[in-house]
Design an enzyme around this catalytic site. Structure first.
Site, PDB file in Angstrom:
ATOM      1  CB  ILE A 143      66.607  76.684  63.974  1.00  0.00           C
ATOM      2  CG1 ILE A 143      67.187  75.801  65.086  1.00  0.00           C
ATOM      3  CG2 ILE A 143      65.674  75.873  63.082  1.00  0.00           C
ATOM      4  CD1 ILE A 143      66.163  75.249  66.069  1.00  0.00           C
ATOM      5  CG  PHE A 180      62.953  80.317  63.734  1.00  0.00           C
ATOM      6  CD1 PHE A 180      62.944  78.960  64.000  1.00  0.00           C
ATOM      7  CD2 PHE A 180      62.900  80.730  62.400  1.00  0.00           C
ATOM      8  CE1 PHE A 180      62.876  78.032  62.980  1.00  0.00           C
ATOM      9  CE2 PHE A 180      62.844  79.810  61.374  1.00  0.00           C
ATOM     10  CZ  PHE A 180      62.828  78.458  61.656  1.00  0.00           C
ATOM     11  CG  LEU A 213      64.963  85.614  75.407  1.00  0.00           C
ATOM     12  CD1 LEU A 213      64.593  86.330  76.702  1.00  0.00           C
ATOM     13  CD2 LEU A 213      66.362  86.019  74.958  1.00  0.00           C
ATOM     14  CE  LYS A 214      69.388  78.934  71.167  1.00  0.00           C
ATOM     15  NZ  LYS A 214      69.942  78.021  70.217  1.00  0.00           N
ATOM     16  CE1 TYR A 248      63.074  77.540  74.680  1.00  0.00           C
ATOM     17  CE2 TYR A 248      63.290  75.397  75.722  1.00  0.00           C
ATOM     18  CZ  TYR A 248      63.190  76.166  74.585  1.00  0.00           C
ATOM     19  OH  TYR A 248      63.194  75.558  73.362  1.00  0.00           O
ATOM     20  NE  ARG A 307      71.358  69.177  81.724  1.00  0.00           N
ATOM     21  CZ  ARG A 307      71.460  69.476  80.429  1.00  0.00           C
ATOM     22  NH1 ARG A 307      72.385  70.338  80.021  1.00  0.00           N
ATOM     23  NH2 ARG A 307      70.660  68.933  79.549  1.00  0.00           N
TER      24      ARG A 307
END
Ligand code: WQD
Length: 334
Positions: free
Chosen positions: A12, A80, A83-84, A149, A292
């Site tokens: 991004i 931005f 960690l994602k 996260y 999931r």
């Protein structure tokens, strides 16, 4: 304006650099390159005609942040860096909390020290947990998160808004992204996850170029029109442009502003698969498997507040998102 983009070589971040430069801003990029590479800066230059000034540095080391602010007169920061990966954050909570929280606290300190009081923070729709209602407006209460996260993003929203309350001359803008997909139309920049992708579109892209044999669709027994999960997918260039629109907010009253950044349209997993097949004239083999863990059936935004207050609205449709994703996959992932 002179804008510092932390994480500016990421997915991004890189698209946002392009849109900022196109809008006439000067951009300084700060990134530790942990999940991106320096050649993205050349790609930004190829697209926008300007190469951002770059600092390879880590937010966990305040001494590496210091020169960025000493050597540049920064007007605003778009943050931005972080960690994602949802699954990895469950396995490595300390690593995620340390990086995302401590890194941001370090950034706030150095901003304060240098009198920079404007920040846009990259947040996520997952802060709503299982949303109390859909479409989700900014008034929707924050929910229980399902990963370190997501919790780190929720905590950082709180930290930044508490900080703004105590320091009322700061402008804090929290952008809650829905599901960004797509890539720049040049095919030069896009999402390049390490290893096997977790997210839907990156996975489809790898199937499309023959790197993975088939998509696993996680559950078709949700209470949605076709039984598969529904999300609000937004073209990354639209998302990037939202950040450009936010720059006008810094001349408004100092406050904390919160915006959902989505299209307002929910598409199912199978909608995405079929749209990708149609837009690119290929077949995506898939198999329906178990749900999931941690997934919810459906969520999408009400993006009306961003339109009313920022004059921003997503423009690209799903066909465009699918075409641009495939172009980038063919150019850069094979
Ligand atoms: C979308 C839909 C899956 C993969 C997460 C984070 C969010 C943001 C984006 C940011 C769901 C289904 C997926 C696959 C599938 N993270 N799916 N097969 O879970 O909405 O959001 O990623 O950095 O914060 O929470 O996105 O793309 O993983 O899933 O069927 O191989 O696709 O079950 O319904 P999600 P996603």
């Amino acid at each position: 304006m002179n804008i510092l983009v932390t994480g500016g070589t990421g997915y991004i971040g890189s698209h946002t650099c392009v849109e900022l430069i196109k809008a006439g801003h000067d951009v300084v990029v700060f990134d530790n390159l942990s999940n991106s590479s320096e050649d993205v800066l050349d790609k930004i230059e190829m697209i926008s005609g300007k190469k951002p000034k770059f600092y390879k540095a880590d937010m966990l080391h305040p001494d590496e942040l210091e020169p960025v602010f000493l050597e540049n007169k920064i007007d605003a920061v778009i943050h931005f860096a972080g960690l994602k990966a949802v699954g990895e954050s469950v396995a490595k909570p300390w690593y995620y909390y340390n990086n995302n929280i401590v890194g941001t606290l370090n950034l706030i300190s150095v901003m304060e020290k240098h009198g920079v009081k404007n920040i846009v923070f990259s947040s996520t729709a997952t802060v709503y947990g299982i949303p109390a209602f859909v479409p989700i407006t900014e008034e929707c209460p924050l929910g229980t998160t399902f990963s370190p996260y997501a919790e780190s993003k929720k905590m950082l929203e709180r930290i930044l808004s508490d900080y703004q309350k105590a320091n009322p001359d700061w402008h804090v803008v929290l952008l809650r992204y829905f599901n960004p997909i797509g890539a720049h139309e040049s095919g030069l920049i896009g999402e390049k996850p390490n290893g096997i992708p977790n997210n839907l579109m990156p996975y489809i892209m790898q199937v499309a170029i023959g790197k993975l044999p088939q998509l696993r669709v996680f559950g078709d027994d949700y209470e949605t029109p076709d039984g598969t999960g529904v999300r609000d997918y937004i073209h990354v260039v639209d998302l990037a442009r939202a950040h450009v629109s936010v720059m006008t907010k810094f001349s408004d009253e100092a406050s904390t502003y919160i915006y959902n950044i989505g299209t307002g349209i929910g598409y199912s997993v199978l909608d995405i698969v079929h749209a990708f097949e149609k837009a690119n004239n290929i077949t995506i083999p898939y198999q329906v498997v178990e749900r999931r863990p941690g997934d919810i059936a459906s969520y999408y935004s009400d993006p009306g507040k961003a339109e009313r207050e920022l004059g921003w609205k997503a423009e690209y449709d799903l066909e465009r998102m699918c075409k641009d994703s495939y172009r980038f996959a063919k150019n850069s992932l094979s």
